[in-house]
Design a protein around this motif. Sequence first.
Motif, PDB file in Angstrom:
ATOM      1  N   THR A  54     -31.086 -56.673  39.016  1.00 61.52           N
ATOM      2  CA  THR A  54     -30.257 -55.502  38.709  1.00 61.52           C
ATOM      3  C   THR A  54     -30.987 -54.549  37.767  1.00 61.52           C
ATOM      4  OG1 THR A  54     -28.220 -56.761  39.021  1.00 61.52           O
ATOM      5  CG2 THR A  54     -28.062 -54.757  37.721  1.00 61.52           C
ATOM      6  N   VAL A  55     -31.603 -55.087  36.728  1.00 60.27           N
ATOM      7  CA  VAL A  55     -32.318 -54.243  35.767  1.00 60.27           C
ATOM      8  C   VAL A  55     -33.529 -53.590  36.429  1.00 60.27           C
ATOM      9  CG1 VAL A  55     -33.606 -54.257  33.592  1.00 60.27           C
ATOM     10  CG2 VAL A  55     -31.460 -55.503  33.766  1.00 60.27           C
ATOM     11  N   TYR A  56     -34.216 -54.328  37.289  1.00 62.52           N
ATOM     12  CA  TYR A  56     -35.341 -53.749  38.045  1.00 62.52           C
ATOM     13  C   TYR A  56     -34.850 -52.555  38.857  1.00 62.52           C
ATOM     14  CZ  TYR A  56     -39.241 -53.415  41.337  1.00 62.52           C
ATOM     15  OH  TYR A  56     -40.296 -52.971  42.086  1.00 62.52           O
ATOM     16  N   CYS A  57     -33.745 -52.736  39.544  1.00 63.75           N
ATOM     17  CA  CYS A  57     -33.199 -51.659  40.376  1.00 63.75           C
ATOM     18  C   CYS A  57     -32.740 -50.475  39.531  1.00 63.75           C
ATOM     19  CB  CYS A  57     -32.049 -52.182  41.228  1.00 63.75           C
ATOM     20  SG  CYS A  57     -32.584 -53.342  42.519  1.00 63.75           S
ATOM     21  N   ALA A  72     -37.269 -50.785  32.372  1.00 66.78           N
ATOM     22  CA  ALA A  72     -38.514 -51.453  32.763  1.00 66.78           C
ATOM     23  C   ALA A  72     -38.927 -52.480  31.713  1.00 66.78           C
ATOM     24  CB  ALA A  72     -39.617 -50.427  32.989  1.00 66.78           C
ATOM     25  N   SER A  73     -38.771 -52.126  30.458  1.00 68.12           N
ATOM     26  CA  SER A  73     -39.084 -53.053  29.367  1.00 68.12           C
ATOM     27  C   SER A  73     -38.144 -54.258  29.393  1.00 68.12           C
ATOM     28  CB  SER A  73     -38.998 -52.323  28.036  1.00 68.12           C
ATOM     29  OG  SER A  73     -39.207 -53.201  26.972  1.00 68.12           O
ATOM     30  N   SER A  74     -36.875 -54.008  29.646  1.00 67.77           N
ATOM     31  CA  SER A  74     -35.898 -55.091  29.730  1.00 67.77           C
ATOM     32  C   SER A  74     -36.223 -56.025  30.893  1.00 67.77           C
ATOM     33  CB  SER A  74     -34.491 -54.501  29.895  1.00 67.77           C
ATOM     34  OG  SER A  74     -33.534 -55.519  29.980  1.00 67.77           O
ATOM     35  N   TYR A  75     -36.590 -55.451  32.036  1.00 65.01           N
ATOM     36  CA  TYR A  75     -36.969 -56.263  33.187  1.00 65.01           C
ATOM     37  C   TYR A  75     -38.207 -57.109  32.871  1.00 65.01           C
ATOM     38  CZ  TYR A  75     -38.984 -57.671  37.601  1.00 65.01           C
ATOM     39  OH  TYR A  75     -39.555 -58.404  38.595  1.00 65.01           O
ATOM     40  N   ASP A  76     -39.204 -56.506  32.276  1.00 64.93           N
ATOM     41  CA  ASP A  76     -40.427 -57.243  31.932  1.00 64.93           C
ATOM     42  C   ASP A  76     -40.124 -58.398  30.987  1.00 64.93           C
ATOM     43  OD1 ASP A  76     -42.060 -55.705  33.559  1.00 64.93           O
ATOM     44  OD2 ASP A  76     -42.664 -54.357  31.934  1.00 64.93           O
ATOM     45  N   SER A  77     -39.223 -58.172  30.056  1.00 63.72           N
ATOM     46  CA  SER A  77     -38.830 -59.232  29.125  1.00 63.72           C
ATOM     47  C   SER A  77     -38.110 -60.365  29.861  1.00 63.72           C
ATOM     48  CB  SER A  77     -37.933 -58.657  28.035  1.00 63.72           C
ATOM     49  OG  SER A  77     -37.514 -59.661  27.149  1.00 63.72           O
ATOM     50  N   LEU A  78     -37.185 -60.022  30.736  1.00 61.17           N
ATOM     51  CA  LEU A  78     -36.492 -61.044  31.528  1.00 61.17           C
ATOM     52  C   LEU A  78     -37.467 -61.811  32.408  1.00 61.17           C
ATOM     53  CD1 LEU A  78     -33.305 -59.107  32.638  1.00 61.17           C
ATOM     54  CD2 LEU A  78     -33.313 -61.323  31.494  1.00 61.17           C
ATOM     55  N   LYS A  79     -38.372 -61.104  33.038  1.00 62.18           N
ATOM     56  CA  LYS A  79     -39.364 -61.742  33.908  1.00 62.18           C
ATOM     57  C   LYS A  79     -40.239 -62.702  33.095  1.00 62.18           C
ATOM     58  CE  LYS A  79     -42.791 -59.251  35.496  1.00 62.18           C
ATOM     59  NZ  LYS A  79     -43.642 -58.350  36.311  1.00 62.18           N
TER      60      LYS A  79
END
Length: 93
Positions: A54-57, A72-79
């Motif tokens: 969801t964050v990626y999208c 994008a930063s939030s997605y990278d952190s989750l990943k």
Amino acid sequence: MLAAVKLALRITNTAFDSEIESLIDAARLDLQLSGVRSDKVNDDSDKLIERAITVYCKAHFSLDNPDYERYASSYDSLKRHLTLAGDYIETVE
């Protein structure tokens, strides 16, 4: 997954479904390339995977997204967290 992402993007029509599906697929592939197990990446009931997709999208949906960096930063952190969690990565025997 499409319904969850559309809700997060606040989209109620079907006009962008193919674009959103493409982003969902890209997110899944990115997670797999990062080392997240394919069975986890494709588990739509996993809330961490759902959130990452969801964050990626949300980051990539619009070309002129003023919140791109934040998402994008939030997605990278989750990943990064997913790739460090033992339950989410491939184990080598």
